[in-house]
Design an enzyme around this catalytic site. Structure first.
Site, short mmCIF file in Angstrom:
data_model
loop_
_atom_site.label_atom_id
_atom_site.label_comp_id
_atom_site.label_asym_id
_atom_site.label_seq_id
_atom_site.Cartn_x
_atom_site.Cartn_y
_atom_site.Cartn_z
N GLU A 1 24.60 -27.44 -22.99
CA GLU A 1 24.68 -25.94 -22.59
C GLU A 1 26.02 -25.50 -22.38
O GLU A 1 26.94 -26.33 -22.69
CB GLU A 1 23.64 -25.63 -21.41
CG GLU A 1 23.91 -26.34 -20.23
CD GLU A 1 23.43 -25.81 -18.91
OE1 GLU A 1 22.94 -24.46 -18.96
OE2 GLU A 1 23.30 -26.53 -17.82
N LYS B 1 20.52 -26.77 -9.54
CA LYS B 1 21.52 -25.88 -9.40
C LYS B 1 22.56 -26.27 -8.16
O LYS B 1 22.22 -25.73 -7.19
CB LYS B 1 20.86 -24.31 -9.54
CG LYS B 1 22.07 -23.23 -9.83
CD LYS B 1 21.45 -22.25 -10.26
CE LYS B 1 22.29 -20.76 -10.10
NZ LYS B 1 23.42 -21.23 -11.17
N ARG C 1 13.12 -23.03 -8.34
CA ARG C 1 14.04 -23.92 -8.68
C ARG C 1 14.85 -24.44 -7.74
O ARG C 1 15.41 -25.59 -7.74
CB ARG C 1 14.95 -23.10 -9.89
CG ARG C 1 15.85 -23.98 -10.54
CD ARG C 1 16.63 -23.32 -11.57
NE ARG C 1 17.41 -22.26 -11.45
CZ ARG C 1 18.03 -21.17 -12.14
NH1 ARG C 1 17.82 -21.45 -13.30
NH2 ARG C 1 18.79 -20.10 -11.75
N1 PLP Z 1 23.11 -22.86 -17.07
C1 PLP Z 1 23.82 -23.01 -15.81
C2 PLP Z 1 24.47 -24.28 -15.67
C3 PLP Z 1 24.03 -22.18 -14.96
O1 PLP Z 1 24.65 -22.15 -13.91
C4 PLP Z 1 22.99 -20.91 -15.06
C5 PLP Z 1 23.04 -19.70 -14.11
O2 PLP Z 1 22.26 -19.48 -13.24
C6 PLP Z 1 22.11 -20.71 -16.47
C7 PLP Z 1 22.11 -21.97 -17.17
C8 PLP Z 1 21.27 -19.65 -16.35
O3 PLP Z 1 20.06 -19.79 -15.70
P1 PLP Z 1 19.53 -18.33 -15.13
O4 PLP Z 1 19.01 -17.59 -16.42
O5 PLP Z 1 18.27 -18.81 -14.44
O6 PLP Z 1 20.31 -17.50 -14.38
C1 COI Z 2 24.15 -17.22 -12.55
O1 COI Z 2 23.78 -16.87 -13.80
O2 COI Z 2 23.41 -16.73 -11.60
C2 COI Z 2 25.03 -18.25 -11.98
O3 COI Z 2 24.78 -18.80 -11.08
C3 COI Z 2 26.00 -18.73 -13.00
C4 COI Z 2 27.22 -18.96 -12.38
C5 COI Z 2 28.01 -19.87 -12.75
C6 COI Z 2 28.14 -17.36 -12.05
#
Ligand code: PLP
Ligand code: COI
Length: 344
Positions: A221, A185, A82
């Site tokens: 989201e 991200k 990612r």
């Molecule tokens: N959506 C956003 C905007 C996020 O910042 C995060 C955190 O990483 C997620 C979703 C969840 O992603 P993940 O499950 O890979 O941490």
């Molecule tokens: C995560 O879930 O790892 C994130 O980066 C979310 C963040 C906004 C704390």
């Protein structure tokens, strides 16, 4: 080595200095070896592209201690890939997957005494960060990059843990638009979400669920996590598909668990706002948020209540138990998602 003396079961989701961080520099077409650094500041050109023009991307993943004292990372390869997608979109050079994996393993080894003990519900949060460091004034991509990795022990993002919280649907303010950067991200998305979170909190909500920027008819989201819901009959796991949401690794795992372990139907598709009346449970999911159940969702003048008195819906609870059980080694890792960290 003795563990750090911390109140492990009551850790906030916050930054804490640990023993070391790592720096890798991209210069003249190649990545440097790891530099292990004790202080938690960096020296940077004041005209670095990351500072002025937001040329930066980051990741978030966790290391968990198991009952037998071993430590594993949850699907770090997914974070490596990612970060490459995020970097591509901002025309940055991303570290190769092997370098990423070396770095996230090393950061745990170096900060072993900060890995929260098994059973505390806390984890070592790892934050890989990629920033453009060339000093430039024109809006253009950097030639040189810093890939920095640090770690901090944390509790859940929403300090209530597995307790249902009040959310609202946000139709006016946006964090991302089609053709933009919502699916990667990068820091700018979070800067754009700050005022939205603040306004929601002032109204008594924990966070918002955004609607799509083009039509306002579909759910996207939350600011820090994906959205999911369970159908009225309890048989479907429903989660939005949209080009303006971040592909969550937690959500990808929950979709897989829902289908293969819980024998639910997975519906990963555009989800109309009106469908909020048809759900039996709703929640947010992410590395930091884990699974955060939604108690109620306010939409215009209406509030849909999914659960009361702090009760967690049965499907959300089963998903939570599976996912977190797997992460700490209590549930068999039958999909090979845990990557053991070598510790001596
Ligand atoms: N959506 C956003 C905007 C996020 O910042 C995060 C955190 O990483 C997620 C979703 C969840 O992603 P993940 O499950 O890979 O941490
Ligand atoms: C995560 O879930 O790892 C994130 O980066 C979310 C963040 C906004 C704390």
């Amino acid at each position: 080595m003795e563990k750090a003396n911390l109140d492990w079961s009551n850790l906030p989701f916050g930054y804490m200095k640990t023993d070391f961080h790592l720096e890798y520099y991209y210069k003249d077409g190649k990545w440097s070896e790891a530099k292990v650094v004790e202080k938690d500041t960096i020296e940077l050109s004041m005209s670095a592209t990351s500072l002025h023009y937001g040329q930066e991307a980051f990741e978030g993943l966790k290391a968990y201690e198991h009952k037998d004292g071993s430590v594993s990372l949850f699907r770090p390869e997914e974070n490596a890939r990612r970060l490459q997608k995020s970097a591509e979109k901002l025309i940055m050079v991303a570290p190769p997957e092997e370098l990423f994996l070396e770095a996230v393993e090393k950061i745990v080894q170096l900060n072993k005494r900060f890995v929260p003990p098994y059973g505390t519900g806390a984890a070592l949060y790892i934050r890989p960060l990629l920033i453009g460091i060339s000093g430039m004034l024109g809006v253009q991509p950097s030639n040189e990059y810093l890939f920095l990795v640090f770690a901090s022990p944390v509790g859940p993002y929403f300090k209530e843990g597995l307790k249902p919280l009040k959310f609202k649907i946000e139709e006016k303010m946006k964090r991302a638009a089609p053709g933009g950067t919502g699916d990667v991200k990068v820091g700018g998305n979070y800067a754009a979400s700050l005022r939205v979170s603040r306004a929601a909190r002032a109204e008594g909500f924990k966070e918002v669920i955004y609607t799509d920027a083009e039509t306002n008819q579909y759910l996207d989201e939350s600011g820090p996590a994906n959205f999911f819901a369970i159908s009225k009959d309890g048989n479907s796991y429903i989660t939005p598909k949209s080009e303006t949401i971040l592909p969550s690794i937690t959500n990808k795992s929950l979709m897989y668990l829902a289908e293969h372990d819980l024998e639910l139907t997975v519906e990963n598709r555009p989800v109309k706002v009106d469908e909020i009346y048809d759900f039996s449970e709703a929640g947010c999911c992410g590395t930091a948020a884990v699974i955060t159940p939604i108690e109620s969702l306010s939409f215009r003048d209406d509030t849909i209540v999914y659960t009361k008195d702090g009760k967690v819906g049965p499907v959300s609870q089963r998903l939570y138990d599976r996912l977190t059980g797997m992460q700490v080694g209590d549930v068999e890792d039958k999909f090979g998602w845990n990557r053991k960290v070598k510790l001596d």
